[in-house]
Design a protein around this motif. Sequence first.
Motif, short mmCIF file in Angstrom:
data_model
loop_
_atom_site.label_atom_id
_atom_site.label_comp_id
_atom_site.label_asym_id
_atom_site.label_seq_id
_atom_site.Cartn_x
_atom_site.Cartn_y
_atom_site.Cartn_z
N SER A 23 0.83 -1.21 0.00
CA SER A 23 0.00 0.00 0.00
C SER A 23 0.87 1.26 0.00
O SER A 23 0.59 2.23 -0.73
N SER A 24 1.94 1.26 0.80
CA SER A 24 2.84 2.41 0.86
C SER A 24 3.50 2.66 -0.49
O SER A 24 3.58 3.82 -0.95
N PHE A 25 3.96 1.60 -1.13
CA PHE A 25 4.59 1.75 -2.45
C PHE A 25 3.58 2.21 -3.48
O PHE A 25 3.93 3.00 -4.39
N TRP A 26 2.35 1.76 -3.38
CA TRP A 26 1.32 2.14 -4.34
C TRP A 26 1.03 3.64 -4.25
O TRP A 26 0.99 4.34 -5.26
N TYR A 27 0.83 4.12 -3.03
CA TYR A 27 0.54 5.55 -2.86
C TYR A 27 1.75 6.41 -3.22
O TYR A 27 1.60 7.49 -3.81
N ALA A 28 2.95 5.94 -2.88
CA ALA A 28 4.16 6.67 -3.25
C ALA A 28 4.30 6.72 -4.77
O ALA A 28 4.71 7.75 -5.34
N PHE A 29 3.94 5.63 -5.44
CA PHE A 29 3.98 5.60 -6.90
C PHE A 29 2.98 6.59 -7.49
O PHE A 29 3.31 7.34 -8.43
N LEU A 30 1.76 6.61 -6.96
CA LEU A 30 0.73 7.53 -7.47
C LEU A 30 1.17 8.99 -7.29
O LEU A 30 1.05 9.80 -8.21
N ILE A 31 1.68 9.30 -6.11
CA ILE A 31 2.14 10.67 -5.84
C ILE A 31 3.27 11.06 -6.78
O ILE A 31 3.28 12.16 -7.35
N THR A 32 4.22 10.15 -6.97
CA THR A 32 5.36 10.43 -7.85
C THR A 32 4.91 10.53 -9.31
O THR A 32 5.37 11.43 -10.04
N PHE A 33 4.01 9.66 -9.73
CA PHE A 33 3.54 9.65 -11.12
C PHE A 33 2.82 10.96 -11.47
O PHE A 33 3.13 11.60 -12.48
N PHE A 34 1.88 11.37 -10.62
CA PHE A 34 1.13 12.60 -10.91
C PHE A 34 2.01 13.84 -10.77
O PHE A 34 1.83 14.82 -11.50
N SER A 35 2.97 13.79 -9.84
CA SER A 35 3.91 14.90 -9.71
C SER A 35 4.74 15.04 -10.99
O SER A 35 4.93 16.15 -11.50
N LEU A 36 5.22 13.93 -11.52
CA LEU A 36 6.01 13.94 -12.75
C LEU A 36 5.15 14.36 -13.93
O LEU A 36 5.62 15.13 -14.81
N LEU A 37 3.91 13.88 -13.97
CA LEU A 37 3.01 14.21 -15.07
C LEU A 37 2.75 15.71 -15.16
O LEU A 37 2.63 16.27 -16.26
N ILE A 38 2.69 16.37 -14.03
CA ILE A 38 2.46 17.82 -14.01
C ILE A 38 3.78 18.59 -14.11
O ILE A 38 3.87 19.61 -14.79
N ALA A 39 4.82 18.08 -13.44
CA ALA A 39 6.07 18.82 -13.32
C ALA A 39 6.84 18.90 -14.63
O ALA A 39 7.43 19.96 -14.93
N TYR A 40 6.86 17.84 -15.41
CA TYR A 40 7.69 17.84 -16.62
C TYR A 40 7.23 18.90 -17.63
O TYR A 40 8.05 19.73 -18.06
N PRO A 41 5.95 18.90 -18.04
CA PRO A 41 5.54 19.97 -18.96
C PRO A 41 5.65 21.36 -18.35
O PRO A 41 5.96 22.33 -19.06
N THR A 42 5.41 21.46 -17.04
CA THR A 42 5.56 22.77 -16.38
C THR A 42 7.00 23.25 -16.47
O THR A 42 7.26 24.42 -16.81
N ALA A 43 7.95 22.37 -16.15
CA ALA A 43 9.37 22.73 -16.23
C ALA A 43 9.77 23.06 -17.67
O ALA A 43 10.56 23.99 -17.90
N TYR A 44 9.20 22.33 -18.62
CA TYR A 44 9.54 22.57 -20.03
C TYR A 44 9.08 23.96 -20.47
O TYR A 44 9.85 24.71 -21.09
N PHE A 45 7.85 24.32 -20.13
CA PHE A 45 7.34 25.63 -20.53
C PHE A 45 8.02 26.76 -19.74
O PHE A 45 8.15 27.87 -20.25
N LEU A 46 8.46 26.46 -18.53
CA LEU A 46 9.20 27.47 -17.76
C LEU A 46 10.50 27.86 -18.46
O LEU A 46 10.89 29.03 -18.46
N THR A 47 11.16 26.87 -19.05
CA THR A 47 12.43 27.16 -19.74
C THR A 47 12.22 28.00 -20.99
O THR A 47 13.17 28.59 -21.50
N LYS A 48 10.98 28.07 -21.47
CA LYS A 48 10.68 28.85 -22.68
C LYS A 48 10.19 30.26 -22.37
O LYS A 48 10.04 31.08 -23.27
#
Length: 274
Positions: A60-85
């Motif tokens: 359960s701990s790994f599952w929730y940690a995976f979900l938190i990391t996955f959604f963080s990455l899903l939002i963070a990567y495009p955000t970081a990409y557009f920030l550099t522009k």
Amino acid sequence: MKNNRLSTFYTIPYAVWILLFVLAPIGLIVYYSFFDLSGNFTLVNYKNFFSSVYLTLTISSFWYAFLITFFSLLIAYPTAYFLTKTKHKQLWLLLIIIPSWINLLLKTYAFIGLMGLYGPLNAFLETIGIGKKQILFTDFSFVFVSVYIFIPFMILPIFNALDRLNPALIDASRDLGANSWTTFKRVIWPLTLNGVKSGVQVVFIPALSLFMITRLIAGNKVITLGTAIEQQFLVTQNWGMGSTIAVFLILFMFIIMLITSGNERGMTGNGKNR
């Protein structure tokens, strides 16, 4: 010879710090993990950890940690990409990082007010005709608040990796006929993978041991390894079992660090060629 002695002298405070505040606490945790409630030496704590209860808790701990990391990455990567522009990218990055300076407990209580039954979010739902919903004390609220808290830590290393990326490589890819998706898949993503790994590391490891958010936001409906350690130490006073869970948590963290460790050589080289 003199320089070697001087460098050795300067490493003494660092070595003392590591010994007192890293190795000694880990040693104490390992030591206490071999004792039961009566203070007798035993291996039963390790045997109990492999029972169905704690194995389910670990999954359960790994599952929730995976979900938190996955959604963080899903939002963070495009955000970081557009920030550099953007034109004032450092200013925008600072505005994203500033919320991470606020005390975690204050942010958690702010979300309790926002998501509460009589909070502004439920008031909005009632206004548009949906009606009040139980948003707090759910898996959704736990993951949502956790993602909000960890997103700045995911954005920063990805932003740094993207910002150091040699733009000539992207231009070369397009000149050779690659479309945007191929350029991202073959050029941008591989060259920024170390930043992604760093972001995953600084999000997944803390998410694996969350306990305060699970209590205040999830209402103990989400139980993680961090929550279990807290309960064993503070509620049941079973320091042996709490230490055993902590030993495995440290082991899991070490394995994750090994998996997500990246080689900066290639990325540094790209930055030099810029």
